[in-house]
Write a protein that holds these residues in place. Structure first.
Motif, short mmCIF file in Angstrom:
data_model
loop_
_atom_site.label_atom_id
_atom_site.label_comp_id
_atom_site.label_asym_id
_atom_site.label_seq_id
_atom_site.Cartn_x
_atom_site.Cartn_y
_atom_site.Cartn_z
N SER A 143 -71.94 -12.80 15.68
CA SER A 143 -70.95 -12.04 14.91
C SER A 143 -69.57 -12.64 15.07
O SER A 143 -68.82 -12.78 14.09
CB SER A 143 -70.94 -10.58 15.38
OG SER A 143 -72.22 -9.99 15.19
N GLU A 171 -76.25 -4.39 16.30
CA GLU A 171 -75.16 -5.11 16.98
C GLU A 171 -74.63 -6.28 16.15
O GLU A 171 -73.60 -6.86 16.49
CB GLU A 171 -75.63 -5.64 18.34
CG GLU A 171 -75.97 -4.57 19.36
CD GLU A 171 -77.38 -4.04 19.19
OE1 GLU A 171 -78.06 -4.49 18.25
OE2 GLU A 171 -77.80 -3.17 19.98
N ARG A 173 -72.64 -7.78 13.40
CA ARG A 173 -71.53 -7.40 12.53
C ARG A 173 -71.11 -8.61 11.70
O ARG A 173 -70.64 -9.60 12.24
CB ARG A 173 -70.34 -6.89 13.36
CG ARG A 173 -70.68 -5.72 14.26
CD ARG A 173 -69.52 -5.37 15.18
NE ARG A 173 -68.30 -5.09 14.43
CZ ARG A 173 -67.96 -3.89 13.97
NH1 ARG A 173 -68.75 -2.85 14.22
NH2 ARG A 173 -66.84 -3.70 13.30
N VAL A 191 -73.25 -3.94 10.32
CA VAL A 191 -71.98 -3.88 9.59
C VAL A 191 -71.92 -5.04 8.62
O VAL A 191 -72.29 -6.17 8.96
CB VAL A 191 -70.77 -3.94 10.56
CG1 VAL A 191 -69.46 -4.11 9.78
CG2 VAL A 191 -70.71 -2.70 11.42
N ASP A 193 -68.76 -6.35 6.36
CA ASP A 193 -67.35 -6.18 6.02
C ASP A 193 -66.81 -7.52 5.53
O ASP A 193 -66.18 -8.26 6.27
CB ASP A 193 -66.57 -5.68 7.24
CG ASP A 193 -65.12 -5.36 6.90
OD1 ASP A 193 -64.77 -5.41 5.70
OD2 ASP A 193 -64.34 -5.06 7.82
N HIS A 225 -69.81 1.42 7.33
CA HIS A 225 -70.71 0.40 7.87
C HIS A 225 -70.92 -0.78 6.91
O HIS A 225 -70.77 -1.93 7.32
CB HIS A 225 -72.07 1.02 8.19
CG HIS A 225 -72.01 2.21 9.09
ND1 HIS A 225 -71.56 2.13 10.39
CD2 HIS A 225 -72.32 3.52 8.87
CE1 HIS A 225 -71.61 3.33 10.96
NE2 HIS A 225 -72.07 4.19 10.06
N TRP A 226 -71.26 -0.50 5.67
CA TRP A 226 -71.59 -1.57 4.73
C TRP A 226 -70.69 -1.45 3.51
O TRP A 226 -70.83 -0.56 2.69
CB TRP A 226 -73.06 -1.47 4.31
CG TRP A 226 -73.99 -1.45 5.48
CD1 TRP A 226 -74.36 -2.53 6.26
CD2 TRP A 226 -74.68 -0.33 6.02
NE1 TRP A 226 -75.23 -2.13 7.25
CE2 TRP A 226 -75.44 -0.78 7.13
CE3 TRP A 226 -74.74 1.02 5.69
CZ2 TRP A 226 -76.24 0.07 7.89
CZ3 TRP A 226 -75.53 1.88 6.44
CH2 TRP A 226 -76.26 1.41 7.53
#
Length: 521
Positions: A143, A171, A173, A191, A193, A225-226
């Protein structure tokens, strides 16, 4: 007349120089884009300058693949790769990395850190990660690496296990400001982003729309989250996912599609699309230009009227429908150019004259052939490309009836005939002077190999102006079609298409198993 020595010497020098060496590297690289790898290798062997250009070009086009090798510990392999990347002068833009936790070795994290060194990350434009189930340990490290890739445009993350065991990495991201395309194969992160993300392709044996739709439903349309409401292209393939009726859930899928107001391309292979979900797509995704649905379940066929909101829709594909589709409702779309229908019963009644539709793929049934012929001779006579997928049970006279109406299509340029059980059947086709390309798929490879009753001379009389005729059998490929896109025709034509099948709502891609090209010119 004798020239001056300086002038003569200059002319000799200029004539001995290779003209391609005078071109700037950027233009040479454009030329290299049209060459296959064996040809590029031959070019690199011609001189030192060509070898240097090839060395600079190769990392741009090729992917550096770092994976576990037999009899070599993966940690040692990653360390060697990291040293090579630190020493090389080449600028690699694409990297594919296999990540797995070795047994009894705690140095994997350090080796991975050397490989994902910040200077190397700044160069990457494309990153592909193959994650094993035990690679969850490195989710935080991966990540962090993704977050520091300022030039990253495309990220692919796949699971190395079968589709029965999707990996949900809470976990993991994925936060990156430059990322444009994200491909997830049986992996779902905790996630997403990426403010510049425009294209998402997700293949999983879990219900992605429900997972993300639940987020919207529980947080009032917000995206903790998404973050996906900026997407312009979405491809979802849910393999082995139970096609449950979403009406029994609190409308999570409806919430999902109502948030995607910027979509221009939507391909759904998600069991089936219910009437409520289809209504949400038609009301919210009004910018759609390409809509593909594997299975459509409408209780009331008049619900198709919601398509009237999609004024920009240029291509519509429906593999299967539980109810007959009134074609008059569909073809009235002002921008529709391509209509691709699989196992769909078509209601041909009240069909108006169609102006925009140029490309039609159908699978006709015997009971509707008369209406089909009337439509081709009238409202659909402006078609440029016609693809007919014959039913296996259709008898020869009915097939010949369809062929007999083809001369009434004055604009027809490309004809595709699928599931032709004998090539001899083509002799019943009337001459088509306007046809420039003919493609025929026999029903099986055996029939292709055994049936040589058709010759180039016969076809030259039937399609006298055709530049190319291709005859072959087709076979299904069970690979992930969205990761390895393959078109029927590699030339720039208007009909490379992913064919959805009705077996477990999967998609399969067809390619030539045997191909026989008749050069008529």
């Amino acid at each position: 007349m004798q020239m001056p020595k300086e002038q003569a010497g200059t002319m000799v020098s200029s004539s001995s120089e290779c003209p391609i060496h005078r071109l700037p590297p950027e233009l040479v690289f454009k030329i290299f884009d049209y060459l296959d790898l064996p040809s590029l290798k031959s070019v690199s062997l011609t001189c030192h300058r060509s070898e240097q250009l090839f060395a600079e070009y190769c990392p741009r086009r090729c992917i550096l693949y770092i994976a576990k090798r037999p009899h070599v510990p993966i940690v040692d392999h990653l360390k060697k790769a990291a040293k090579m990347l630190l020493r090389t002068k080449r600028t690699y833009r694409s990297l594919q990395l296999h990540v797995a936790k070795p047994r009894g070795n705690k140095n994997m994290q350090a080796a991975l850190g050397q490989l994902l060194e910040p200077r190397l990350l700044q160069q990457l434009v494309v990153l592909k990660l193959d994650l094993a189930p035990d690679s969850l340990t490195f989710a935080a490290q991966l990540s962090g690496a993704v977050a520091h890739m300022d030039r990253l445009q495309e990220l692919t993350i796949r699971s190395t296990v079968d589709c029965f065991s999707p990996l949900q990495f809470s976990e993991l991201r994925l936060a990156n400001r430059s990322l444009h395309k994200l491909v997830l194969g049986h992996v779902w992160p905790g996630v997403i982003d990426c403010p510049n993300l425009r294209l998402l392709e997700a293949t999983a044996s879990l219900d992605v729309e429900t997972i993300v739709g639940k987020q919207y439903a529980q947080h009032g349309g917000r995206e903790p989250h998404w973050k996906l409401n900026q997407l312009e292209e979405l491809v979802i393939v849910e393999e082995l996912c139970m096609a449950l009726d979403m009406e029994n859930r609190p409308g999570y899928k409806v919430h999902f599609f109502r948030q995607l107001t910027q979509l221009k391309r939507l391909h759904c292979n998600t069991g089936y699309i219910s009437e409520r979900i289809f209504q949400a797509i038609g009301e919210s995704c009004v910018l759609l230009e390409d809509l593909s649905i594997a299975s459509l379940h409408l209780v009331d066929p008049s619900s198709l009227r919601v398509l009237a909101n999609l004024t920009r829709l240029r291509q519509l594909a429906i593999s299967h429908s539980f109810k007959p589709i009134p074609l008059a409702t569909v073809v009235c779309l002002p921008s529709l150019e391509r209509l691709l229908l699989g196992r769909v019963v078509i209601d041909w009644q009240k069909l108006p004259n169609v102006q925009s539709l140029q490309w039609l793929k159908i699978k006709p049934y015997a009971e509707g052939v008369r209406q089909l012929c009337d439509a081709l001779a009238g409202p659909l006579k402006q078609l440029h490309c016609l693809w007919i997928d014959f039913c296996y049970a259709m008898d020869t006279p009915t097939r010949e009836e369809i062929l007999a109406v083809l001369p009434t299509l004055p604009a027809l340029q490309t004809l595709v005939l699928q599931n032709v059980y004998q090539l001899q059947f083509l002799k019943a086709m009337p001459p088509l002077a306007g046809l420039t390309q003919l493609v025929v798929f026999t029903a099986s490879a055996y029939e292709f190999e055994e049936d040589y009753t058709i010759t180039a001379e016969v076809l030259a009389q039937l399609v006298p102006n055709a530049r190319r005729v291709e005859i072959g059998s087709s076979k299904p490929l069970h690979d992930n079609v969205f990761t390895q896109p393959y078109q029927f025709f590699k030339s720039r034509t208007a009909f490379g298409y992913l064919l959805p099948t009705d077996h477990h709502s999967k998609w399969e891609l067809r390619q030539y198993n045997h191909r026989y090209i008749l050069p008529l010119r």
